[in-house]
Design a protein around this motif. Structure first.
Motif, short mmCIF file in Angstrom:
data_model
loop_
_atom_site.label_atom_id
_atom_site.label_comp_id
_atom_site.label_asym_id
_atom_site.label_seq_id
_atom_site.Cartn_x
_atom_site.Cartn_y
_atom_site.Cartn_z
N LYS A 1 0.83 -1.22 0.00
CA LYS A 1 0.00 0.00 0.00
C LYS A 1 0.85 1.26 0.00
O LYS A 1 0.50 2.25 -0.61
CB LYS A 1 -0.92 0.02 1.22
CG LYS A 1 -2.10 -0.90 1.11
CD LYS A 1 -2.93 -0.81 2.39
CE LYS A 1 -4.02 -1.85 2.41
NZ LYS A 1 -4.79 -1.80 3.65
N GLU A 2 1.98 1.20 0.69
CA GLU A 2 2.86 2.37 0.80
C GLU A 2 3.71 2.61 -0.43
O GLU A 2 4.01 3.75 -0.76
CB GLU A 2 3.78 2.21 2.01
CG GLU A 2 3.07 2.20 3.34
CD GLU A 2 4.02 1.87 4.49
OE1 GLU A 2 5.23 1.93 4.29
OE2 GLU A 2 3.51 1.56 5.57
N HIS B 1 3.31 1.13 -3.68
CA HIS B 1 2.74 0.79 -4.99
C HIS B 1 3.06 1.91 -5.98
O HIS B 1 2.98 3.10 -5.65
CB HIS B 1 1.23 0.60 -4.88
CG HIS B 1 0.64 -0.05 -6.08
ND1 HIS B 1 0.34 0.65 -7.21
CD2 HIS B 1 0.35 -1.34 -6.33
CE1 HIS B 1 -0.15 -0.17 -8.11
NE2 HIS B 1 -0.15 -1.40 -7.60
N ASP C 1 1.46 3.24 -8.33
CA ASP C 1 0.37 4.21 -8.51
C ASP C 1 0.35 5.24 -7.39
O ASP C 1 -0.06 6.38 -7.58
CB ASP C 1 -0.97 3.49 -8.59
CG ASP C 1 -1.15 2.68 -9.85
OD1 ASP C 1 -0.38 2.92 -10.82
OD2 ASP C 1 -2.03 1.80 -9.88
N VAL C 2 0.79 4.86 -6.21
CA VAL C 2 0.79 5.75 -5.06
C VAL C 2 2.04 6.65 -5.06
O VAL C 2 1.97 7.82 -4.71
CB VAL C 2 0.71 4.93 -3.74
CG1 VAL C 2 0.84 5.84 -2.53
CG2 VAL C 2 -0.57 4.14 -3.68
N THR C 3 3.16 6.07 -5.45
CA THR C 3 4.43 6.80 -5.38
C THR C 3 4.72 7.64 -6.61
O THR C 3 5.77 8.27 -6.69
CB THR C 3 5.60 5.83 -5.15
OG1 THR C 3 5.65 4.90 -6.23
CG2 THR C 3 5.47 5.10 -3.84
N LYS D 1 11.28 2.99 -6.32
CA LYS D 1 10.17 2.37 -5.60
C LYS D 1 9.60 1.20 -6.41
O LYS D 1 9.17 0.20 -5.84
CB LYS D 1 9.06 3.39 -5.32
CG LYS D 1 9.46 4.50 -4.41
CD LYS D 1 9.35 4.10 -2.97
CE LYS D 1 9.70 5.29 -2.10
NZ LYS D 1 9.35 5.14 -0.74
#
Length: 76
Positions: free
Chosen positions: A28-29, A31, A33-35, A41
């Motif tokens: 979750k941290e 992924h 798409d998030v980063t 990453k």
């Protein structure tokens, strides 16, 4: 070199549920798409996925080995 357990930040005697929870929290941290698509990453994400897959395979193989076939015994 880090072990799969160290990559997922869990002790070596962890249950499969603990490993799954740790994996999901880390993913979750970091992924992509998030980063925002950071290459560093992304590589870490791949490393974590591979570690998780290896641990799952190891767990499933161990579980299959622990199943014993019924012995054909003759009582008499």
């Amino acid at each position: 070199m880090l072990t799969d357990y160290q990559i997922l930040h869990v002790p070596e005697n962890s249950s499969m549920d603990t490993i799954k929870k740790a994996y999901r929290n880390i993913v979750k941290e970091i992924h992509p798409d998030v980063t925002g698509g950071s290459f560093k990453k992304h590589l870490l994400f791949i490393q974590i996925n591979k570690a998780y897959q290896r641990l799952i395979s190891k767990y499933k193989q161990g579980k299959a080995r622990n199943k014993k076939k019924p012995e054909n015994t003759v009582s008499g």
